[in-house]
Scaffold this active site. Structure first.
Site, PDB file in Angstrom:
ATOM      1  N   SER A 171       0.851  -1.178   0.000  1.00  0.00           N
ATOM      2  CA  SER A 171       0.000   0.000   0.000  1.00  0.00           C
ATOM      3  C   SER A 171       0.900   1.247   0.000  1.00  0.00           C
ATOM      4  O   SER A 171       1.845   1.317  -0.774  1.00  0.00           O
ATOM      5  CB  SER A 171      -0.965  -0.039   1.183  1.00  0.00           C
ATOM      6  OG  SER A 171      -2.010   0.871   1.014  1.00  0.00           O
ATOM      7  N   ASP A 433      -8.453  -5.293  -5.995  1.00  0.00           N
ATOM      8  CA  ASP A 433      -8.039  -4.157  -5.178  1.00  0.00           C
ATOM      9  C   ASP A 433      -8.237  -2.835  -5.920  1.00  0.00           C
ATOM     10  O   ASP A 433      -7.632  -2.613  -6.967  1.00  0.00           O
ATOM     11  CB  ASP A 433      -6.560  -4.326  -4.808  1.00  0.00           C
ATOM     12  CG  ASP A 433      -6.004  -3.144  -4.032  1.00  0.00           C
ATOM     13  OD1 ASP A 433      -6.786  -2.375  -3.462  1.00  0.00           O
ATOM     14  OD2 ASP A 433      -4.762  -3.008  -4.008  1.00  0.00           O
ATOM     15  N   HIS A 458      -6.060  -6.265  -1.882  1.00  0.00           N
ATOM     16  CA  HIS A 458      -4.984  -5.382  -1.459  1.00  0.00           C
ATOM     17  C   HIS A 458      -3.922  -6.142  -0.667  1.00  0.00           C
ATOM     18  O   HIS A 458      -4.208  -6.745   0.368  1.00  0.00           O
ATOM     19  CB  HIS A 458      -5.593  -4.275  -0.596  1.00  0.00           C
ATOM     20  CG  HIS A 458      -4.760  -3.047  -0.445  1.00  0.00           C
ATOM     21  ND1 HIS A 458      -4.314  -2.307  -1.504  1.00  0.00           N
ATOM     22  CD2 HIS A 458      -4.314  -2.406   0.674  1.00  0.00           C
ATOM     23  CE1 HIS A 458      -3.633  -1.256  -1.061  1.00  0.00           C
ATOM     24  NE2 HIS A 458      -3.604  -1.306   0.261  1.00  0.00           N
TER      25      HIS A 458
END
Length: 490
Positions: A171, A433, A458
């Site tokens: 991320s 995601d 994700h």
């Protein structure tokens, strides 16, 4: 960590992250995570502390502070590489020192493993409070300089200067992993930049477009029913006589009060966050971090939205909200925008804002944008346009919309956005995601490969493997390992 899915879910769903946050939906990537635990109960790895400069870019400023880190030496073999996991917009969770795919790689390659917590998150407090004046020391550039100094000094102290360092992140930390290799190539040999949004943008309606497609991949009717429910709710909010029923339907903590557009936008975003959060982390393996609610998947949400026995789409939308509250042991749903403002403008480290909320939203205003607005017609929600997010920047930090736009432009100029000129960085992303819309999903070059993993969410490749993982996810993990083997020989 995000992606804005962060703060609303931050406030709302007790599911959250330590390394894959980005806040990246109000989330993080990068706002919404209420993380479960700062530490894993019974962890074998004690927190350690490293002295950092407050401002790496001002030689006249001699102030320092203590940054938290963890170390796992169990797999290290003399001559082996050093793995550095980058912390993000939440507490560094020592659960990652005990499990996760990177440790599988470390065991095979004889690596020493370190994890450094990001400044201003968790217990790494560089300043006495979170005033806007102090938050100017919170940036990705300062965080990268922290990493560089940490890497340099730890290498010297432990005799690791001639070892090859590999950085990992997911991320926002995934972006940092790519940028660390890009900006400090003499310190970083290779990077695994998972689910990394490398392109900054003020308005990010594409996030919700991916949410639509991800819901449709389970059932084509599902996002259409969500849209009907959301549109119905928007209409009901126009009539104050409906507020009492809405309060009961969604089990709100206090009677719904809609006096401004910001009130309604916050309420609508909070409810949309149920879907945004589940899609972003669909069927991942976050449970090892101590998180709750991970059993709620896209399939579960769509089964509720397509269940006509529950009533019309609006009633099913409310049923989803109650289901999420039950899964995360919430007694009621707090959708008060005035309380949110009060929490987010509290500058104490012990303030009532959800973990890292004020800090991450500041980073979105000062560097990245990433605002998951409803400004696209090709998504299922309504009522929280870009202006809603930009007003928060002004109200919380006195950062204007023009300044946000300029900051985003500067970030892309500094890091290169998609035009990354480097080597030995791999970019894994999941097709479900929503953050993949700002990531690298096609090879830039042979030495900057992308791994686009169909049907995964994700940071999925970072979590511990399971026997029922889809074949493509297993292949992706194997591909990353083969790249590391190859790059460590160079």
């Amino acid at each position: 960590m995000a992606f804005h899915t962060f703060v609303v879910l931050l406030c709302q769903v007790a599911v959250f992250l330590s390394l894959c946050a980005v806040g990246e939906g109000r989330y993080s990537i990068f706002r919404r995570f209420k993380e479960a635990q700062d530490t894993k109960q019974g962890s074998l790895f004690e927190e350690q502390w490293f002295t950092q400069k407050l401002d790496h870019f001002n030689g006249a400023d001699t102030r320092v502070w203590k940054q938290r880190y963890f170390i796992n030496e169990a797999f290290y073999r003399p001559g082996g590489p050093v793995f550095l996991m980058i912390g993000g917009e939440g507490p560094a969770n020592p659960a990652w020192m005990e499990d996760g795919t990177w440790l599988t790689y470390a065991e095979k390659l004889g690596a020493l493993c370190l994890m450094l917590e990001h400044r201003f998150y968790g217990k790494s407090h560089p300043t006495v409070d979170l005033s806007t004046d102090n938050l100017r020391f919170l940036s990705s550039r300062q965080a990268l300089a922290d990493l560089a100094h940490f890497r340099t000094m730890i290498a010297e102290a432990r005799g690791l200067t001639d070892r090859k360092w590999v950085v990992f992140g997911g991320s926002y930390p995934g972006s940092l992993a790519a940028w660390f290799r890009l900006k400090y190539p003499h310190l970083v040999h290779a990077s695994v930049a998972t689910s990394a949004p490398v392109y900054a943008t003020v308005n990010f309606p594409e996030y919700l477009e991916v949410v639509w497609r991800s819901l449709a991949s389970e059932n084509t009717e599902c996002p259409l029913l969500v849209k009907k429910a959301s549109d119905d709710l928007v209409e009901r909010l126009k009539d104050p006589r409906t507020y009492e029923n809405i309060t009961k339907d969604f089990n709100l903590c206090s009677k719904l009060q809609i006096q401004t557009d910001m009130d309604s936008a916050y309420f609508l975003e909070t409810l949309a966050g149920n879907f945004m959060n589940v899609v972003q982390y669909n069927e991942d393996n976050r449970g090892f971090e101590g998180l709750t609610g991970t059993n709620i998947t896209i399939k579960v949400l769509c089964s509720v939205m397509t269940d006509s026995s529950l009533g019309d789409p609006y009633a099913r939308y409310a049923a989803v909200a109650r289901l999420m509250m039950e899964a995360t042991s919430m007694k009621c749903l707090d959708t008060s925008f005035s309380k949110y403002v009060s929490d987010m403008t509290n500058t104490s480290w012990d303030g009532p804002a959800p973990e890292a909320g004020r800090q991450w939203v500041y980073q979105t205003c000062a560097e990245f944008g990433f605002y998951q607005s409803t400004d696209s017609p090709n998504q299922p929600f309504a009522g929280f346009p870009l202006v809603y997010f930009l007003k928060q920047c002004t109200n919380f930090y006195n950062i204007s919309a023009e300044q946000v736009a300029e900051a985003v432009t500067q970030s892309n100029e500094y890091y290169g956005a998609y035009d990354i000129r480097s080597s030995r960085i791999v970019f894994p992303n999941g097709s479900i995601d929503p953050w993949h819309a700002l990531g690298v999903t096609q090879d830039i070059s042979a030495d900057l490969p992308a791994i686009f993993i169909k049907g995964t969410s994700h940071c999925a490749n970072m979590y511990p493997a399971r026997s029922d993982d889809p074949a493509q996810l297993t292949l992706a993990r194997d591909h990353i390992f083969l790249l590391l083997q190859q790059w460590l020989k160079q």
